[in-house]
Design a protein around this motif. Structure first.
Motif, PDB file in Angstrom:
ATOM      1  N   UNK A  12       0.827  -1.213   0.000  1.00  0.00           N
ATOM      2  CA  UNK A  12       0.000   0.000   0.000  1.00  0.00           C
ATOM      3  C   UNK A  12       0.859   1.261   0.000  1.00  0.00           C
ATOM      4  N   UNK A  13       2.173   1.083  -0.186  1.00  0.00           N
ATOM      5  CA  UNK A  13       3.049   2.245  -0.359  1.00  0.00           C
ATOM      6  C   UNK A  13       3.686   2.124  -1.749  1.00  0.00           C
ATOM      7  N   UNK A  14       4.603   1.177  -1.932  1.00  0.00           N
ATOM      8  CA  UNK A  14       5.206   0.988  -3.260  1.00  0.00           C
ATOM      9  C   UNK A  14       4.346   0.092  -4.145  1.00  0.00           C
ATOM     10  N   UNK A  15       3.671  -0.870  -3.523  1.00  0.00           N
ATOM     11  CA  UNK A  15       2.877  -1.843  -4.292  1.00  0.00           C
ATOM     12  C   UNK A  15       1.473  -1.959  -3.700  1.00  0.00           C
ATOM     13  N   UNK A  16       0.501  -2.135  -4.574  1.00  0.00           N
ATOM     14  CA  UNK A  16      -0.897  -2.224  -4.125  1.00  0.00           C
ATOM     15  C   UNK A  16      -1.383  -3.664  -4.136  1.00  0.00           C
ATOM     16  N   UNK A  17      -2.067  -4.011  -3.064  1.00  0.00           N
ATOM     17  CA  UNK A  17      -2.664  -5.341  -2.953  1.00  0.00           C
ATOM     18  C   UNK A  17      -4.144  -5.219  -3.340  1.00  0.00           C
ATOM     19  N   UNK A  18      -4.508  -5.808  -4.485  1.00  0.00           N
ATOM     20  CA  UNK A  18      -5.890  -5.688  -4.974  1.00  0.00           C
ATOM     21  C   UNK A  18      -6.699  -6.918  -4.587  1.00  0.00           C
ATOM     22  N   UNK A  19      -7.200  -6.877  -3.358  1.00  0.00           N
ATOM     23  CA  UNK A  19      -7.947  -8.024  -2.818  1.00  0.00           C
ATOM     24  C   UNK A  19      -9.114  -8.435  -3.720  1.00  0.00           C
ATOM     25  N   UNK A  20      -9.766  -7.453  -4.327  1.00  0.00           N
ATOM     26  CA  UNK A  20     -10.941  -7.803  -5.141  1.00  0.00           C
ATOM     27  C   UNK A  20     -10.569  -8.402  -6.500  1.00  0.00           C
ATOM     28  N   UNK A 196      11.682   7.610   6.726  1.00  0.00           N
ATOM     29  CA  UNK A 196      10.860   6.438   6.398  1.00  0.00           C
ATOM     30  C   UNK A 196       9.551   6.890   5.753  1.00  0.00           C
ATOM     31  N   UNK A 197       9.098   6.150   4.746  1.00  0.00           N
ATOM     32  CA  UNK A 197       7.850   6.486   4.046  1.00  0.00           C
ATOM     33  C   UNK A 197       6.902   5.301   4.086  1.00  0.00           C
ATOM     34  N   UNK A 198       5.716   5.517   4.642  1.00  0.00           N
ATOM     35  CA  UNK A 198       4.752   4.422   4.690  1.00  0.00           C
ATOM     36  C   UNK A 198       3.321   4.914   4.843  1.00  0.00           C
ATOM     37  N   UNK A 199       2.380   4.004   4.619  1.00  0.00           N
ATOM     38  CA  UNK A 199       0.952   4.374   4.637  1.00  0.00           C
ATOM     39  C   UNK A 199       0.295   4.194   6.003  1.00  0.00           C
ATOM     40  N   UNK A 200       0.924   3.400   6.879  1.00  0.00           N
ATOM     41  CA  UNK A 200       0.243   3.096   8.133  1.00  0.00           C
ATOM     42  C   UNK A 200       0.773   3.929   9.297  1.00  0.00           C
ATOM     43  N   UNK A 201      -0.082   4.782   9.876  1.00  0.00           N
ATOM     44  CA  UNK A 201       0.378   5.586  11.012  1.00  0.00           C
ATOM     45  C   UNK A 201       0.877   4.726  12.170  1.00  0.00           C
ATOM     46  N   UNK A 219      -0.687   9.445   2.888  1.00  0.00           N
ATOM     47  CA  UNK A 219      -2.096   9.479   3.297  1.00  0.00           C
ATOM     48  C   UNK A 219      -2.945   9.727   2.052  1.00  0.00           C
ATOM     49  N   UNK A 220      -3.234   8.651   1.332  1.00  0.00           N
ATOM     50  CA  UNK A 220      -3.908   8.783   0.030  1.00  0.00           C
ATOM     51  C   UNK A 220      -5.342   9.266   0.145  1.00  0.00           C
ATOM     52  N   UNK A 221      -5.993   8.924   1.262  1.00  0.00           N
ATOM     53  CA  UNK A 221      -7.440   9.194   1.357  1.00  0.00           C
ATOM     54  C   UNK A 221      -7.782  10.383   2.254  1.00  0.00           C
ATOM     55  N   UNK A 222      -6.767  11.121   2.685  1.00  0.00           N
ATOM     56  CA  UNK A 222      -7.038  12.295   3.508  1.00  0.00           C
ATOM     57  C   UNK A 222      -7.591  11.968   4.891  1.00  0.00           C
ATOM     58  N   UNK A 234       6.407  14.985   7.430  1.00  0.00           N
ATOM     59  CA  UNK A 234       5.673  15.369   6.219  1.00  0.00           C
ATOM     60  C   UNK A 234       4.494  14.424   5.994  1.00  0.00           C
ATOM     61  N   UNK A 235       3.492  14.940   5.276  1.00  0.00           N
ATOM     62  CA  UNK A 235       2.388  14.084   4.832  1.00  0.00           C
ATOM     63  C   UNK A 235       2.204  14.336   3.341  1.00  0.00           C
ATOM     64  N   UNK A 236       2.068  13.276   2.566  1.00  0.00           N
ATOM     65  CA  UNK A 236       1.846  13.422   1.125  1.00  0.00           C
ATOM     66  C   UNK A 236       0.594  12.641   0.714  1.00  0.00           C
ATOM     67  N   UNK A 237       0.006  13.056  -0.405  1.00  0.00           N
ATOM     68  CA  UNK A 237      -1.189  12.372  -0.906  1.00  0.00           C
ATOM     69  C   UNK A 237      -0.844  11.271  -1.900  1.00  0.00           C
ATOM     70  N   UNK A 238       0.290  11.445  -2.590  1.00  0.00           N
ATOM     71  CA  UNK A 238       0.740  10.382  -3.485  1.00  0.00           C
ATOM     72  C   UNK A 238       2.262  10.303  -3.389  1.00  0.00           C
TER      73      UNK A 238
END
Ligand SMILES: [Mg+2]
Length: 247
Positions: A12-20, A196-201, A219-222, A234-238
């Motif tokens: 969910x940072x470098x690679x996306x897991x598409x469960x569906x 460090x850069x990651x999606x999970x707080x 933080x892709x979803x705000x 820092x916080x980034x959207x993409x």
């Protein structure tokens, strides 16, 4: 502050897991995306008495139990260990002659997971851009090291990293300080020299900040940041936005 090293989270940072995009099964008439669709057909060749439904519930429970163990014991529970829990739930003893079969099931499961993971080409380009300027590292919480490494290799980015640490291979998971400290030691840096850069707080930001490392929250979803989490630098959207921070 100028950093010497940039360390990434994987999923969910470098690679996306598409469960569906996982294949479908139907349980009680309900469609469910699960690797069960590919693992069960192999399993039933040996244990024909176990129904799809019984298989699926035991499979899911073993996943939940592994998650509880990870939380409680602050360590990684490997996929292999999780499959042992799964067999326990089905009351199938894992005798030495069962081991190779269990390994074959695990391989099917992981191949199916790897197939639905996508690394956008922009992320590969971003790593190429960073590469001449920084040491690059990756720390991932994942229960099967070979699969995580295969995903990176398939995306053509494995050789761009100076260090790849997978929790399965370290024994600890983020946010445990041991995995961040192991990374610093291997990269021969102190935590303040890295970002460090990651999606999970709770996992990435709290973990990095906990050892004195700077952090960028993807933080892709705000989302709002929970009060209990230390503030990231820092916080980034993409992910591409980190170029402005790191140029
Ligand atoms: Mg992640």
């Amino acid at each position: 502050m100028s950093y010497r090293c940039v360390i990434f989270d994987l999923f969910e940072t470098l690679a996306d897991f598409n469960r569906d995009r996982l294949p479908l099964i139907h349980i009680n008439g309900e469609p469910i995306h699960s690797t069960t669709a590919v693992v069960y057909p192999l399993f039933v060749e040996r244990y024909s008495q176990v129904s799809l439904k019984t298989f699926y519930y035991a499979f899911r429970e073993s996943f939940d139990e592994a998650a509880r163990l990870r939380e409680r014991e602050e360590r990684e529970v490997s996929a292999y260990e999780r499959f042992h829990l799964f067999f326990q739930k089905l009351e199938i003893p894992v005798t030495p002659d069962v081991e190779p079969f269990l390994a074959a099931l695990l391989e099917k499961h992981m191949a199916c997971v790897a197939e639905v993971i996508y690394t956008p080409p922009e992320h590969c380009e971003l790593l190429e851009w960073l590469r001449p300027k920084y040491q690059l590292g990756l720390i991932s919480n994942f229960d099967h090291g070979p699969t995580a490494r295969a995903i990176l290799a398939r995306a053509g980015i494995n050789s761009l990293f100076d260090l790849i640490l997978i929790s399965d291979e370290v024994g600890y998971r983020k946010p445990h300080p041991a995995i961040f400290e192991a990374a610093c030691q291997a990269l021969r840096i102190t935590p303040v020299e890295a970002i460090f850069i990651g999606d999970s707080p709770a996992v990435d930001i709290a973990g990095a900040k906990g050892v004195g490392m700077a952090a960028i929250w993807l933080n892709r979803t705000g989302e709002r940041l929970d009060e209990s989490i230390p503030r990231p630098e820092y916080t980034v959207r993409c992910l591409e936005e980190i170029k402005e921070i790191l140029e």
